[in-house]
Design a protein around this motif. Structure first.
Motif, mmCIF file in Angstrom:
data_model
loop_
_atom_site.group_PDB
_atom_site.id
_atom_site.type_symbol
_atom_site.label_atom_id
_atom_site.label_comp_id
_atom_site.label_asym_id
_atom_site.label_seq_id
_atom_site.Cartn_x
_atom_site.Cartn_y
_atom_site.Cartn_z
ATOM 1 N N GLN A 1 1.830 -7.705 0.260
ATOM 2 C CA GLN A 1 0.394 -7.400 0.331
ATOM 3 C C GLN A 1 0.107 -6.413 1.460
ATOM 4 O O GLN A 1 -0.744 -5.532 1.317
ATOM 5 N N ALA B 1 1.257 -2.936 0.362
ATOM 6 C CA ALA B 1 0.312 -2.450 -0.658
ATOM 7 C C ALA B 1 0.821 -1.175 -1.328
ATOM 8 O O ALA B 1 0.157 -0.151 -1.360
ATOM 9 N N ARG C 1 -3.446 1.207 -3.446
ATOM 10 C CA ARG C 1 -3.654 -0.227 -3.201
ATOM 11 C C ARG C 1 -4.033 -0.490 -1.752
ATOM 12 O O ARG C 1 -4.784 -1.413 -1.454
#
Length: 177
Positions: free
Chosen positions: A79, A82, A131
């Motif tokens: 995460q 990204a 992202r």
């Protein structure tokens, strides 16, 4: 006791590497995926060797706990990295020029469509973004259009368009420095 800590740490590292390797395979970044796979197997064999050398119930439980913690750590790292892009579809009740202009000024490519909703004409925004900028994008949308209906997903492939032109220009500028 030191062996148990080592088993736990090796499992966390092994599963985090496994998670990242899978992400890189899915994103078609094969060289990095192969390198992570090599490191992953080294850590795996070393950790499993320690567990099998002295098999105890506590060692196996620590091994399993390390596995669970590794999933969390690998997901967290993914995460934060990204990697890749997202496509965000936004449905809004009115053509919010302020929102559209704000998004474009922030470097997001926005395409606007008219759509027929149940009760009226609605507006659909299609946005492609990195992202790593997803949270910024969603915050801008929420600040300007709190009633927006938003769907975010990851495209597998794309070609052409505003975002790619901007990226190519930035790459040329970086190469001249």
């Amino acid at each position: 006791m030191l062996n148990l800590l080592l088993i736990f740490v090796l499992q966390v590292v092994y599963i985090a590497l496994n998670t990242l390797r899978i992400v890189f395979v899915v994103k078609n970044i094969m060289t990095l995926a192969s390198l992570l796979g090599f490191l992953e197997m080294l850590v795996y064999v070393f950790g499993l060797g320690i567990v099998l050398n002295n098999p105890t119930l506590l060692g196996m439980i620590i091994y399993a706990l390390g596995f669970a913690a590794g999933i969390y750590v690998g997901g967290y790292i993914e995460q934060k990295l990204a990697i890749g892009y997202i496509t965000v579809s936004v449905n809004i009740p009115n053509k919010n020029y302020e929102l559209i202009e704000c998004l474009r000024n922030e470097g997001f490519g926005v395409t606007v469509f008219n759509g027929e909703g149940r009760d009226s004409i609605r507006y659909h925004l299609k946005i492609l973004a990195k992202r790593s900028r997803e949270e910024v994008l969603l915050k801008l949308i929420d600040d300007h259009e709190p009633r927006a209906f938003i769907i975010s997903y990851e495209p597998r492939k794309f070609k052409g368009g505003f975002l790619l032109k901007v990226m190519k220009k930035r790459m040329k500028k970086q190469q001249t420095y």
